[in-house]
Design a protein around this motif. Structure first.
Motif, mmCIF file in Angstrom:
data_model
loop_
_atom_site.group_PDB
_atom_site.id
_atom_site.type_symbol
_atom_site.label_atom_id
_atom_site.label_comp_id
_atom_site.label_asym_id
_atom_site.label_seq_id
_atom_site.Cartn_x
_atom_site.Cartn_y
_atom_site.Cartn_z
ATOM 1 N N ILE A 1 47.720 40.471 41.263
ATOM 2 C CA ILE A 1 48.590 39.286 41.942
ATOM 3 C C ILE A 1 49.479 40.272 42.903
ATOM 4 O O ILE A 1 49.851 39.661 43.749
ATOM 5 N N THR A 2 49.820 41.273 42.879
ATOM 6 C CA THR A 2 50.626 42.012 43.473
ATOM 7 C C THR A 2 50.191 42.213 45.034
ATOM 8 O O THR A 2 51.013 42.258 45.983
ATOM 9 N N ASP A 3 48.858 42.393 44.994
ATOM 10 C CA ASP A 3 48.328 42.639 46.372
ATOM 11 C C ASP A 3 48.560 41.707 47.455
ATOM 12 O O ASP A 3 48.840 41.843 48.620
ATOM 13 N N HIS A 4 48.557 40.244 47.016
ATOM 14 C CA HIS A 4 48.607 39.092 47.944
ATOM 15 C C HIS A 4 50.280 38.429 47.833
ATOM 16 O O HIS A 4 50.260 37.714 48.664
ATOM 17 N N THR A 5 50.890 38.643 46.811
ATOM 18 C CA THR A 5 52.140 37.906 46.726
ATOM 19 C C THR A 5 53.437 38.910 46.598
ATOM 20 O O THR A 5 54.364 38.595 46.712
ATOM 21 N N ILE B 1 44.065 36.954 37.534
ATOM 22 C CA ILE B 1 44.132 35.912 36.260
ATOM 23 C C ILE B 1 45.641 35.602 35.913
ATOM 24 O O ILE B 1 46.594 36.761 36.258
ATOM 25 N N ALA B 2 45.613 34.597 35.729
ATOM 26 C CA ALA B 2 47.100 33.975 35.243
ATOM 27 C C ALA B 2 46.999 33.149 33.900
ATOM 28 O O ALA B 2 45.988 32.300 34.209
ATOM 29 N N ILE B 3 47.762 33.282 32.965
ATOM 30 C CA ILE B 3 47.749 32.402 31.701
ATOM 31 C C ILE B 3 48.974 31.841 31.496
ATOM 32 O O ILE B 3 50.261 32.257 31.681
ATOM 33 N N TYR B 4 49.106 30.411 31.594
ATOM 34 C CA TYR B 4 50.237 29.489 31.536
ATOM 35 C C TYR B 4 50.254 29.157 30.073
ATOM 36 O O TYR B 4 49.246 28.531 29.405
ATOM 37 N N GLU C 1 43.598 28.973 45.826
ATOM 38 C CA GLU C 1 43.086 27.749 44.874
ATOM 39 C C GLU C 1 43.046 28.573 43.461
ATOM 40 O O GLU C 1 42.915 29.508 43.455
ATOM 41 N N THR C 2 43.163 27.527 42.705
ATOM 42 C CA THR C 2 43.178 28.053 41.148
ATOM 43 C C THR C 2 42.270 27.292 40.263
ATOM 44 O O THR C 2 42.352 25.994 40.292
ATOM 45 N N LEU C 3 41.533 27.923 39.819
ATOM 46 C CA LEU C 3 40.445 27.484 38.468
ATOM 47 C C LEU C 3 41.263 27.448 37.153
ATOM 48 O O LEU C 3 41.749 28.350 36.849
ATOM 49 N N VAL C 4 41.135 26.313 36.697
ATOM 50 C CA VAL C 4 41.948 26.087 35.375
ATOM 51 C C VAL C 4 41.055 26.008 34.196
ATOM 52 O O VAL C 4 40.281 24.761 34.484
ATOM 53 N N ILE D 1 43.968 28.928 30.906
ATOM 54 C CA ILE D 1 43.524 30.289 31.517
ATOM 55 C C ILE D 1 43.201 29.966 33.060
ATOM 56 O O ILE D 1 42.378 28.793 33.243
ATOM 57 N N SER D 2 43.503 30.827 33.930
ATOM 58 C CA SER D 2 43.388 30.411 35.377
ATOM 59 C C SER D 2 42.824 31.673 35.967
ATOM 60 O O SER D 2 43.271 32.883 35.917
ATOM 61 N N THR D 3 42.032 31.429 37.040
ATOM 62 C CA THR D 3 41.542 32.481 37.768
ATOM 63 C C THR D 3 42.022 31.861 39.044
ATOM 64 O O THR D 3 41.722 30.952 39.599
ATOM 65 N N ASN D 4 42.587 32.794 40.013
ATOM 66 C CA ASN D 4 43.431 32.478 41.290
ATOM 67 C C ASN D 4 42.735 33.222 42.581
ATOM 68 O O ASN D 4 42.413 34.353 42.546
ATOM 69 N N PHE D 5 42.454 32.442 43.611
ATOM 70 C CA PHE D 5 41.693 32.947 44.771
ATOM 71 C C PHE D 5 42.485 32.654 46.177
ATOM 72 O O PHE D 5 43.213 31.607 46.059
#
Length: 264
Positions: free
Chosen positions: A24-28, A6-9, A84-87, A95-99
């Protein structure tokens, strides 16, 4: 290992990060505290900047409840990973969920079929509209002319009032992990004291079974679902407020953006 986060901008022109979940740490490689406050474009491939800005401007201008965009996200190592990001636009934040992006996965196809628009940032720097209920490429192009929406990096247009929740997807009651402050104004939610309470405490008994079925779909396929129900303000007095919600899910939580719905 989780393949999502999850990320919030904020809704400034720079789209600065105000929250990132731990996965986010797992993949970036980034720890959340390392990138809070960072301008989003510092984390996107330079070749994708112009395309993502088009999507960002359109999301803010049209207050999109759900859109999806694929692009290249910068890892701490300097490499890029396809994402890919759902916004979900929520008044003063996005609010975003990121995959991790996998065009052939069933979950990707489920997500693409349940959002308002799907965009892809192509390697040549162009933006492709891959699918959508009501958008045309020309409308995306027109969004580029709306930079005046921001004055000193703040949005100046009148926006629909919405609030958001992050819910514990692993609890049967979907306990509230986070609630934005507009919940107090719109549905009289006591935000500080709501943390930890079951989401279903605010749902009429008649609606619980239906919502559970819909939310289970979101959890199973990390897809978007749209919900309509009455938000319970005072159960004893029978006071409630009709709401509409958009929901998507990651391993770090279930994200829900809500707005008031007209009474019928």
């Amino acid at each position: 290992m989780s393949n999502n986060w999850i990320a919030i901008y904020d809704n400034s022109l720079e789209a600065r990060l105000v929250y990132v979940s731990e996965s986010i740490t797992d993949h970036t490689g980034w720890e959340p505290e390392e990138i809070i406050g960072v301008e989003a474009y510092d984390l996107f491939h330079p070749g994708d900047h112009e395309s993502i800005r088009k999507v960002h401007i359109a999301n803010v201008l049209k207050e999109k409840m759900s859109s999806m965009v694929s692009y290249r996200f910068k890892c701490k190592s300097g490499d890029y990973v396809p994402v890919e990001t759902l916004v979900h636009y929520c008044h003063d934040v996005l609010i975003s969920t990121n995959f991790i992006y996998d065009i052939n996965s069933l979950d990707h196809k489920m997500r693409a079929n349940t959002v308002d628009e799907v965009y892809a940032c192509l390697a040549d720097g162009s933006l492709q509209l891959c699918g959508g209920w009501n958008e045309k490429n020309v409308q995306v192009e027109e969004a580029l002319t709306t930079d005046k929406l921001w004055v000193d990096s703040r949005v100046v247009k009148i926006q629909e009032r919405r609030f958001c929740l992050i819910l514990n997807r692993f609890s049967d009651a979907l306990n509230i992990v986070y609630a934005s402050k507009l919940g107090q104004e719109l549905v009289l939610l006591d935000v500080p004291n709501a943390i930890g309470l079951p989401f279903y405490d605010f749902v009429p008994d008649r609606d619980i079974e239906t919502l559970q079925r819909q939310i289970d779909l979101a959890k199973e396929h990390d897809m978007v679902v749209r919900l309509r129900f009455d938000w319970v303000i005072d159960r004893q007095k029978g006071v409630s407020e009709p709401v509409e919600a958009i929901t998507s899910c990651t391993n770090d939580g279930l994200v829900m953006v809500l707005r008031l719905s007209p009474r019928h």
